[in-house]
Design an enzyme around this catalytic site. Structure first.
Site: not given
Ligand code: PEP
Length: 256
Positions: A12, A101
């Site tokens: 993502n 988010e």
């Molecule tokens: C995400 O936002 O889906 C995520 C898991 O971020 P990170 O791997 O940066 O913790």
């Protein structure tokens, strides 16, 4: 891992990446084009601005391209939004819905997330439905209650193992470098598996449940080996092809 379930490593990119980042997509498309692709799926969800070019760059590769959100309606007066059909029209195959988010920045509710997942299904997209507890909810011992509620309300009736992926992302683990213990992940995934199996029977027994939250090349192998963890949703470490591919390649040892 879950027996007979094909793992998925999904990235993502969030609101990161301009055309300059397309070199990373090219490197990922080349990097996943090998024998491991027979056993493990790979997906990148770039910003919507790069979706169409990203799919064009990966047509000859097993790398799949998806989007990070869609509107719950098929079309209409919704300035700034994109529909599931538009994603499919760009040859996207998946869409993330209900990321924490989106839930916090845009006050998205379980009800709305379910409607978005239904919109994704109507456009023949696989919905990656994100759930997970906040730090406060965890501290007050509510983790499993939150997961139960989010699964019940965010996942549409009739969801199948083909059109739906669950991503368990503890909110406090996203982008922080923190992860739950292996034991905690195992307990949460076992709980979600039981909930899904009781509601969806066979589909629930094989629906993929990803873990997300600070997955990195250094911890991927340990986290992906946990029972009922069927892959990863990766944020920060999916921006660089070398990191994303190192996480994907953790499955070389796990599937040998
Ligand atoms: C995400 O936002 O889906 C995520 C898991 O971020 P990170 O791997 O940066 O913790």
């Amino acid at each position: 891992m879950t027996p007979d379930v094909r793992p998925l490593v999904a990235g993502n990119w969030k609101m990161n990446g301009t055309r300059a980042a397309l070199d990373q997509i090219k490197a990922m498309a080349a990097g996943v084009d090998g024998p491991l692709a027979e056993k493990v799926d790979a997906l990148i969800c770039p910003p919507a601005t790069l979706l169409y070019v990203a799919t064009a760059l990966s047509t000859d590769s097993p790398l799949m391209i998806g989007a990070q959100d869609c509107h719950q309606n098929a079309a209409g007066a919704h300035t700034g939004d994109i529909s599931a059909d538009m994603i499919a029209d760009c040859f996207g195959t998946h869409v993330i819905v209900g990321h924490s988010e989106r839930r916090s920045d845009h006050a998205e509710t379980d009800h709305l997330v379910r409607a978005k997942a239904q919109a994704a299904h109507a456009a023949d997209l696989t919905a990656i439905i994100c759930i997970g507890e906040t730090a406060e909810e965890r501290k007050s011992g509510q983790t499993l209650d939150i997961l139960k509620r989010q699964l019940a309300l965010s996942v549409p009736d009739g969801a199948t193992a083909e059109d739906t992926v669950i991503a368990y992302e503890p909110v406090w683990a996203i982008g922080t470098g923190l992860t739950p213990t292996v034991e905690d992940i195992e307990a949460a995934h076992a709980f979600m598996r039981a909930e899904l199996a009781s509601r969806f029977q066979a589909a629930g027994r094989t629906m993929r449940i990803l873990y997300g939250g600070s997955v990195k090349p250094g911890n991927a192998r340990e986290l992906m080996a946990v029972e009922n963890v069927d892959g990863a949703l990766v944020g920060g470490a999916s921006l660089k092809a070398s990191d994303f591919l190192a996480i994907y390649n953790a499955y070389e040892a796990l599937t040998a």
